[in-house]
Design a protein around this motif. Structure first.
Motif, PDB file in Angstrom:
ATOM      1  N   GLY A  26      -5.741   9.150  13.959  1.00  0.00           N
ATOM      2  CA  GLY A  26      -5.508   7.662  14.079  1.00  0.00           C
ATOM      3  C   GLY A  26      -4.201   7.154  13.863  1.00  0.00           C
ATOM      4  O   GLY A  26      -3.558   6.222  13.949  1.00  0.00           O
ATOM      5  N   LEU A  27      -3.448   8.177  12.927  1.00  0.00           N
ATOM      6  CA  LEU A  27      -2.038   7.694  12.509  1.00  0.00           C
ATOM      7  C   LEU A  27      -0.845   7.810  13.178  1.00  0.00           C
ATOM      8  O   LEU A  27      -0.008   7.401  13.299  1.00  0.00           O
ATOM      9  CB  LEU A  27      -1.684   8.321  11.119  1.00  0.00           C
ATOM     10  CG  LEU A  27      -0.407   8.978  10.644  1.00  0.00           C
ATOM     11  CD1 LEU A  27       0.059   7.670   9.561  1.00  0.00           C
ATOM     12  CD2 LEU A  27       0.006   9.507   9.338  1.00  0.00           C
ATOM     13  N   GLU A  28      -1.005   9.207  14.156  1.00  0.00           N
ATOM     14  CA  GLU A  28      -0.212   9.208  15.239  1.00  0.00           C
ATOM     15  C   GLU A  28      -0.118   7.829  16.632  1.00  0.00           C
ATOM     16  O   GLU A  28       0.508   7.313  16.994  1.00  0.00           O
ATOM     17  CB  GLU A  28      -0.967  10.536  16.242  1.00  0.00           C
ATOM     18  CG  GLU A  28      -0.414  11.792  15.249  1.00  0.00           C
ATOM     19  CD  GLU A  28      -0.905  12.937  16.108  1.00  0.00           C
ATOM     20  OE1 GLU A  28      -1.400  12.905  16.788  1.00  0.00           O
ATOM     21  OE2 GLU A  28      -0.363  13.885  15.310  1.00  0.00           O
ATOM     22  N   LYS A  29      -1.991   7.032  16.150  1.00  0.00           N
ATOM     23  CA  LYS A  29      -2.079   6.209  17.318  1.00  0.00           C
ATOM     24  C   LYS A  29      -1.342   4.847  16.702  1.00  0.00           C
ATOM     25  O   LYS A  29      -0.491   3.761  16.910  1.00  0.00           O
ATOM     26  CB  LYS A  29      -3.722   6.389  17.083  1.00  0.00           C
ATOM     27  CG  LYS A  29      -4.294   6.436  18.621  1.00  0.00           C
ATOM     28  CD  LYS A  29      -5.628   6.269  18.941  1.00  0.00           C
ATOM     29  CE  LYS A  29      -7.008   7.244  19.461  1.00  0.00           C
ATOM     30  NZ  LYS A  29      -8.021   6.783  19.566  1.00  0.00           N
ATOM     31  N   MET A  30      -1.563   4.421  15.710  1.00  0.00           N
ATOM     32  CA  MET A  30      -0.698   4.042  14.801  1.00  0.00           C
ATOM     33  C   MET A  30       0.543   4.333  15.125  1.00  0.00           C
ATOM     34  O   MET A  30       1.780   2.319  14.974  1.00  0.00           O
ATOM     35  CB  MET A  30      -1.221   3.874  13.486  1.00  0.00           C
ATOM     36  CG  MET A  30      -2.263   2.797  13.128  1.00  0.00           C
ATOM     37  SD  MET A  30      -2.989   2.488  11.297  1.00  0.00           S
ATOM     38  CE  MET A  30      -1.315   2.132  10.437  1.00  0.00           C
ATOM     39  N   ILE A  31       0.846   5.050  15.049  1.00  0.00           N
ATOM     40  CA  ILE A  31       2.649   4.921  15.115  1.00  0.00           C
ATOM     41  C   ILE A  31       2.922   4.912  16.328  1.00  0.00           C
ATOM     42  O   ILE A  31       4.370   4.245  16.656  1.00  0.00           O
ATOM     43  CB  ILE A  31       3.447   6.738  14.643  1.00  0.00           C
ATOM     44  CG1 ILE A  31       2.767   6.847  13.206  1.00  0.00           C
ATOM     45  CG2 ILE A  31       4.527   6.727  14.639  1.00  0.00           C
ATOM     46  CD1 ILE A  31       3.164   8.448  13.064  1.00  0.00           C
TER      47      ILE A  31
END
Length: 197
Positions: free
Chosen positions: A3-8
């Protein structure tokens, strides 16, 4: 992908999209500024060209006007020289008259300039020596016809031609040169009319 990678990734994609949008807007603004600058430069170029053409036309007109003025001045000077030459030749021709013609002219001048008063008349020493026989009586007759009298003075005056009349201490210079000078403008006008009309 977490999810963090997606947000980034989403933030990076949005930032890239925003950067592209801003870059396109800046490019469009730069193109507009360049087009406006080019249009202004063309207008300025046209204004400068028009002013240069107007200045060149004005300069050419001034040069033509100056040349025309110089031409007219030279023509006028040449005409004045011709007129002066004609007047001087006329004066010389009067001096070269034979005695008969010369004193015939003097008679006409006397008829014009004698006053109805008592006076004296003076000639040059040369003219006194060549006075025609009976001329003194003719002078008296001309003066009497006008209601006056003239006494011929035997002392010659330092004049070239013509005569001097004296009435009550006032001298009337009737030499050819004096008469030419007093009639100069009229004579010049008549000569101009004859030669250049």
């Amino acid at each position: 992908m977490t999810g963090l990678e997606k947000m980034i990734s989403q933030i990076v994609d949005e930032a890239e999209a925003e950067a592209r949008s801003r870059e396109e807007a800046a490019r469009a603004e730069a193109d507009k500024i360049a087009a406006d600058a080019k249009a202004e430069a063309e207008k300025l170029k046209g204004d400068i060209l028009a002013k240069s053409e107007a200045d060149a036309a004005n300069y050419l007109e001034r040069v033509k006007s100056s040349a025309d003025l110089q031409r007219r001045t030279r023509i006028l000077r040449a005409k004045q020289e011709v007129i002066s030459s004609v007047m001087e030749k006329a004066y010389v021709s009067l001096n070269e008259l034979d005695a008969e013609a010369y004193f015939a002219l003097i008679r006409k001048m006397l008829e014009k300039y004698v006053l109805s008063e008592n006076g004296e008349i003076y000639f040059s020493a040369g003219d006194l020596e060549r006075l025609p026989a009976g001329f003194e009586k003719e002078i008296s007759a001309i003066a009497a016809k006008k209601g006056g009298s003239l006494v011929l003075q035997r002392s010659g005056r330092a004049i070239e031609n013509g005569f001097i009349l004296v009435y009550g201490g006032v001298e009337e210079n009737c030499t050819f040169r004096a008469l030419f000078n007093t009639q100069k403008d009229d004579l010049q006008d008549k000569i101009h009319q004859e030669l250049f009309a």
